[in-house]
Structure formats: structure tokens, C-alpha cells
Design a protein around this motif. Structure first.
Motif, PDB file in Angstrom:
ATOM      1  N   LYS A 203     -74.098  11.774  36.918  1.00  0.00           N
ATOM      2  CA  LYS A 203     -73.276  12.793  37.563  1.00  0.00           C
ATOM      3  C   LYS A 203     -72.138  12.176  38.373  1.00  0.00           C
ATOM      4  N   LYS A 240     -69.165  19.582  40.655  1.00  0.00           N
ATOM      5  CA  LYS A 240     -70.580  19.809  40.926  1.00  0.00           C
ATOM      6  C   LYS A 240     -70.985  21.230  40.536  1.00  0.00           C
ATOM      7  N   LYS A 241     -70.068  22.172  40.742  1.00  0.00           N
ATOM      8  CA  LYS A 241     -70.341  23.560  40.375  1.00  0.00           C
ATOM      9  C   LYS A 241     -70.579  23.664  38.867  1.00  0.00           C
ATOM     10  N   GLN A 243     -71.503  21.166  36.873  1.00  0.00           N
ATOM     11  CA  GLN A 243     -72.736  20.438  36.575  1.00  0.00           C
ATOM     12  C   GLN A 243     -73.958  21.316  36.829  1.00  0.00           C
ATOM     13  N   ASP A 244     -73.917  22.078  37.906  1.00  0.00           N
ATOM     14  CA  ASP A 244     -75.055  22.933  38.261  1.00  0.00           C
ATOM     15  C   ASP A 244     -75.238  24.075  37.261  1.00  0.00           C
TER      16      ASP A 244
END
Length: 259
Positions: A203, A240-241, A243-244
Motif C-alpha cells: 500500500k 487510501k480511500k 484502497q479501502d
């Protein structure tokens, strides 16, 4: 078994009236069932509203025409909320990227095959490493708007010809010449699950790769809501958004950015 391109464009003939009622404009896919539920109709006089034929109302799909009993089989989508919702999902399958459940890009779907009696999607024609191969629909986990997600072992189930899509999987010949060898990048047959540290490392590399790049199209999340707008210069929080949201959303983001 019919290719989608063999259905689109066919004249629609009413058996009872003996007349042409338009032509097939598109196939409306139900992603939950893996079926074609409706066929939209192209007609010069119907420009304001969208008309469609429920697949169950189709009498037959031949080489030169699609037949229905009468014009009563043609409905206005505004009157059928479920049909309208399926149309608005815009599941197209052709020219759609194919990704495994763990995020590996397998190839691109070029065509799909439909059971002309039931509307079930039998299989897909894929381009994998510049080769034409075929895969049964039982390997598809998700018919998405932009990406098709398949089982992890799908790369071992690629077939040489469309005819083999019709073979009963319980009676298939398991000889090596019936199944194409794994065409995905080299990997261990038995994959060990990644550790938390390895996942965090991956990540972090993804963030380094994308941070500061500009998004060239709206990116949608699992609920089909825009999570990152076109023109956004990516921050760590944006990445990150994505990835989530899961692998398919992150792949979509990574393939639609520029410096």
C-alpha cells in the motif's frame, strides 16, 4: 449459443402482425444473475422514451431476425423500475478489463455468449497476452460497470475455443491440451497469504506511485457513488480511500491518472 454482436442489430419481427417493429439496440445485463434480462429497441418513432423487450418474451433468435409474439412484448422502461435500474447500471462486458479477485489484471473481455433460450451468459471471449481465449461464466464473480472480477484460478481455466463453453464442466476432458496453460505472470501454485507488514508495504508503494497525479475520470466506489472526482490531484487520503474500497476500485484509479 449466440454472440452478443450476433443479437445486436437484428430486426425485431412480430409474429402475429407479420411486421418489423424495430431492431435490437443493446443487451441489458443483470450483474447479480449473470443473465441478459432485457433487449432495448431501436426505432425511429421512439426517441423520447426507451423501449425494451423482456428476454422471456423472445420467441426465437435466428440468423436474420429476433421474433416476438406481438408488440405487447415491448415495454416502456419508465414503467418498469427494475428494468430501468438495470439499464442505468450500464454493464457492458465487451471491452472491459478482467481482474482476478486478488487484483491481478488478467486481460480484456472482447465478447460474451448468451444462451438464446434462457438469456444466461454462458461465457466470455477474452484477450489475454494478445491471445484469444474463452472462459465460462461460472468463473466470473462480478459483472461490474468497468471491471469484471473473476476467480483467482480463472487463469487455469482458459479454453482454446468457444465451442468448449458448451461442454458440461462435470464431463470435460481434463487433458492438458483442452485447457490453456496458466497465462498469468509466474506465481507459486500455492500462494501463502500476505502478512500485515507485506500488505502495508504494498500500500505504501501504491501511494508513492500515485500521489500527486491527476485523475482523468470520476472514480466510483462499491456503492456506485463517486469517491474521487475527475481532475483531482491525488493526496494520500484519496489513495487510501480507493484502497479501502477494494482492488477493483484501486485498479480503476491507477489506470486513470496522469502526471
Amino acid at each position: 449459443m449466440k454472440k452478443s454482436t450476433e443479437i445486436i442489430g437484428l430486426p425485431i419481427i412480430s409474429i402475429s402482425a407479420g411486421m418489423e417493429l424495430g431492431s435490437v439496440k443493446s443487451l441489458v445485463v443483470n450483474p447479480e444473475k449473470g443473465t441478459v434480462d432485457f433487449l432495448t429497441v431501436e426505432h425511429d418513432d421512439w426517441q423520447v422514451s426507451v423501449k425494451a423487450i423482456p428476454f422471456r418474451k423472445v420467441i426465437g433468435i435466428g440468423e436474420f431476425a429476433l421474433t416476438i409474439d406481438s408488440d405487447n412484448a415491448i415495454i416502456d422502461l419508465n414503467e418498469i423500475p427494475i428494468a430501468n435500474q438495470l439499464v442505468n447500471k450500464r454493464i457492458k462486458i465487451t471491452d472491459t478489463r478482467v481482474m482476478t479477485r486478488k487484483g491481478q489484471l488478467l486481460g480484456e473481455a472482447k465478447e460474451f455468449f448468451v444462451n438464446e433460450d434462457t438469456g444466461h451468459i454462458i461465457g466470455l471471449h477474452l484477450n489475454v497476452n494478445n491471445q484469444d481465449v474463452f472462459i465460462k461464466s461460472e468463473n466470473v464473480l462480478t459483472f461490474g460497470k468497468d471491471i469484471l472480477v473473476v476467480k483467482e484460478e480463472a487463469s487455469n481455466e482458459l479454453l482454446h475455443s468457444a465451442e468448449k463453453l458448451l461442454e458440461n464442466s462435470e464431463h470435460e476432458d481434463e487433458d492438458s491440451d483442452e485447457i490453456i496453460e496458466d497465462m498469468s505472470p509466474a506465481r507459486d501454485v500455492k500462494e501463502e497469504p500476505l502478512s500485515i507488514q507485506e500488505i502495508d508495504s504494498i500500500k505504501a508503494k501504491q501511494i508513492d506511485l500515485l500521489e500527486g497525479k491527476t485523475v482523468i475520470k470520476d472514480i466510483y466506489g462499491a456503492d456506485q457513488q463517486v469517491i474521487i472526482e475527475k481532475g483531482t490531484m491525488l493526496t494520500i487520503n484519496d489513495i487510501k480511500k480507493a484502497q479501502d474500497e477494494g482492488p477493483s476500485t484501486f485498479v480503476e484509479l491507477s489506470m486513470n491518472t496522469e502526471m
